[in-house]
Design a protein around this motif. Structure first.
Motif: not given
Length: 716
Positions: A560-565
């Protein structure tokens, strides 16, 4: 005037209570009364018609009536004759100890000298002056006792003043203490002797509170209806100060010598009966003063221990004065005991009742000061306990920083002592008094109190994807699903007519290998570290673009975008937002501490505690203070906090640094203007870092540090 009246006047003159001499203008004796003849004894034989004042005074000297006080007889006679002038009054001392007051008045033909014995007046004046002197001294002692804040000095002052009042050879001050009853264990419960209550003790945090291994549970014995109060606190009298001039003994107080004598129990430990055999415990229990003229000849008290002491030291304990020290509620808080009062010649005597009154008055004032001192000390201990409870609560919030709030104050105080001990250099004039030292002690323990508001998942975030749990597990599940999808696609392709099984299988294995390699990369990236390069961040984004099929068969990104962040965090495991939450604890710390009504001596605690993340160049937080805007104690704490963090073995995102690694990093921070250069040099030169290492670091962390290179004495 008729003869009858004249006779009455002569009779009255003769019976006046004052001695009267009537003199002519040439100081010849004209008349005298009966009182004069009796007052001056054999010298009165020179009172005769035609006799002179000079001859009378010579007779006073010859018959040793007058006390010349070291003066020559002729000198005294000359001055006394000269003093016989109208309206003059003067006093003379007699050899019998009496005092004679002479008042001279003018008569028609000469002088009248009236003599009165004013010895009692002098005695009363002396007694009054002595009383005034004692009152002044008591007031001075009271003021001095009230002003003394140090318990040991206060106890010593009480003892020395009490001894001086009665010239006592020695004395002891006992303080009344209460022992914590020995715990009783029954079926894994710890029984409180006082309340009768119980509490479970065998939990995962308090294994040490369980009964000793191999020990047996112990139940309180005896008959419950025996009338003995099992909840009675085990009180005792603790030796606080012990002095004896003859034996050159000075223990306790400011002497630095510990008193090793056993405590005096006020109650029998087994039966609970009051101990009235010992005179000190008796005074503590009854609140009564005990005055014993001779300890070897007294009934009701056991002085066998005193006799043994005397035999061992060739001493004779004789008179004892034991006075209870009572607080404002009339409760006994201690006992003052004096031994062997002495007279002016140094002979041992009994304690006089008047001196007992003085000692009791002193004891009353001393008890008030002592009670105030003990109350202040108790409040200080309570405050310090609460302070440490809060610090330990913060440490317990996170198993990864469990000792931080304990270690930082220790290191801070070590470096502060080194700064105070510096004799020269930039810190040669630096000093801290007792109150400032305690303020720094408090600041050290409360420097991270704001972390009480920091979420645990942020404080404990040991990996980049950790929240309530480590979400790398979810990522691993998705990779497993992606491998499942690849296998399904492979099997379907192989089932197609004319499929190239070999080529398909090679592609399948390459795909699986790539997924495995990507997962291993993400697992490593999740751990965090000192730095993450841009190419690795790019790879995270590439992996995130790959998909797997969810339960509905829809293609879904692996990350997810949050995990990538989170996975792209450059240093450590915290995102910028989470790091802001962490750094906000300093603002909260300052805010919380500034809300506390600190007394004047502790007003700077918020400043000391709130500056340990500031940097000397002004780039720190929360307020961006520069070196010039920070006090020395605040700069000291900044160094302590950094060194503890570098060497700590309980941080989730890094391995503990060795001494040399930590000093190398801090040397760079010194050059970059982040820490105080003078304090850092002192940190090295004084050996504080080594002393701390011996106390808190693992053996493998302790290595050699090239101090000369660190201090710029040679090239590193």
């Amino acid at each position: 005037m008729n003869s009858h009246r004249r006779s009455l006047i002569v009779e009255a003159f003769d019976h006046l209570p004052s001695a009267v001499l009537v003199l002519d203008s040439d100081l010849r004796l004209l008349s005298w009364n009966r009182t004069a003849r009796s007052m001056f004894g054999p010298a009165s034989a020179y009172m005769a018609d035609g006799g002179t004042l000079d001859g009378f005074l010579h007779a006073m000297v010859d018959y040793e009536v007058i006390d010349l006080r070291g003066r020559a007889a002729d000198e005294w006679i000359e001055k006394t004759i000269a003093a016989h002038v109208p309206r003059n009054t003067f006093d003379s001392k007699l050899l019998n100890g009496r005092t004679l007051r002479t008042h001279v008045t003018a008569s028609r033909d000469g002088l009248i000298a009236v003599y009165n014995d004013v010895t009692d007046l002098y005695t009363r004046e002396e007694l009054l002056e002595a009383s005034r002197a004692r009152t002044r001294r008591m007031n001075e002692i009271g003021v001095a006792l009230t002003a003394e804040k140090d318990l040991n000095r206060l106890l010593e002052m009480i003892m020395l003043e009490a001894k001086a009042l009665c010239r006592a050879d020695g004395g002891t001050i006992y303080l009344k203490r209460e022992e914590e009853p020995e715990p009783v264990y029954v079926e894994d419960k710890r029984i409180d002797r006082r309340t009768g209550g119980d509490r479970r003790i065998c939990d995962r945090r308090r294994h040490d509170a369980c009964p000793p291994e191999g020990g047996k549970e112990r139940r309180s014995g005896g008959n419950r209806r025996s009338g003995v109060d099992r909840r009675h606190p085990r009180e005792h009298l603790e030796f606080a100060i012990l002095v004896n001039d003859t034996l050159s003994i000075a223990m306790g107080g400011t002497s630095g010598k510990e008193i090793t004598l056993p405590n005096l129990m006020t109650h029998d430990p087994q039966t609970g009966e009051p101990n009235h055999k010992n005179v000190a415990s008796y005074a503590a229990l009854t609140g009564d003063t005990v005055n014993i003229p001779d300890a070897y000849d007294v009934e009701g008290f056991d002085f066998s221990g005193t006799r043994k002491f005397d035999e061992m030291n060739d001493y004779r304990s004789q008179s004892f004065l034991t006075v209870p020290l009572k607080d404002r509620n009339d409760g006994v808080i201690g006992v003052l005991q004096l031994i062997n009062a002495r007279n002016a010649d140094g002979e041992v005597i009994a304690f006089e009742p008047s001196l007992q009154d003085d000692v009791e008055s002193l004891a009353s004032q001393a008890a008030v000061s002592l009670d105030n001192n003990l109350l202040i000390e108790a409040q200080r201990q309570l405050f310090e306990s609460l302070m440490k409870v809060m610090a330990n609560a913060i440490d317990r919030k996170s198993p990864y920083t469990g000792g931080h709030c304990t270690r930082v104050p220790v290191l801070t105080e070590m470096l502060a002592r080194a700064a105070c001990d510096a004799d020269d250099g930039p810190l040669g004039t630096f000093s801290m008094d007792k109150e400032q030292t305690f303020a720094l002690h408090v600041a050290g323990w409360l420097h991270d109190i704001g972390k009480v508001t920091t979420p645990e998942y942020v404080m404990d975030k040991s990996t980049k994807l950790e929240a309530i749990h480590d979400r790398i597990v979810e990522v691993e599940t998705r990779f497993a699903a992606a491998k499942r999808d690849a296998e399904i696609d492979f099997l379907r392709a192989v089932a197609e007519p004319g499929a190239d099984t070999g080529a398909l299988e090679a592609d399948f294995r390459d795909n699986i290998a790539e997924l495995d390699d990507d997962l291993m990369f993400l697992q490593r990236a999740n751990i965090g570290g000192e730095f993450m390069a841009d190419d690795k961040k790019d790879r995270v984004h590439v992996i995130a673009a790959k998909t797997w099929r969810d339960a509905g068969g829809r293609p879904t990104p692996l990350l997810s975008e949050e995990e990538v962040h989170n996975l792209c965090i450059e240093r450590g495991t915290l995102t910028g937002e989470e790091r802001k939450v962490i750094t906000d604890h300093m603002e909260i710390t300052i805010e919380m501490l500034e809300q506390l009504p600190f007394p004047k001596a502790l007003k700077r605690v918020p400043e000391f505690a709130g500056g340990h993340h500031e940097k000397m160049d002004g780039t720190g937080y929360p307020r961006g203070l520069t070196r010039e805007q920070m006090s020395v104690p605040a700069r000291i704490m900044a160094i302590a906090d950094i060194f503890e963090a570098l060497t700590a073995a309980d941080r989730p995102y890094k391995e503990p640094k060795t001494l040399s690694e930590s000093i190398r990093i801090m040397t760079i921070m010194k050059k970059d203007g982040h820490i105080d250069p003078e304090l850092f040099d002192l940190f090295i030169e004084s050996g504080v870092y080594k002393d701390y290492g011996k106390q808190f670091l693992k053996p493998e962390q302790i290595d050699e540090v090239d101090e000369d290179a660190v201090l710029g004495r040679k090239d590193p």
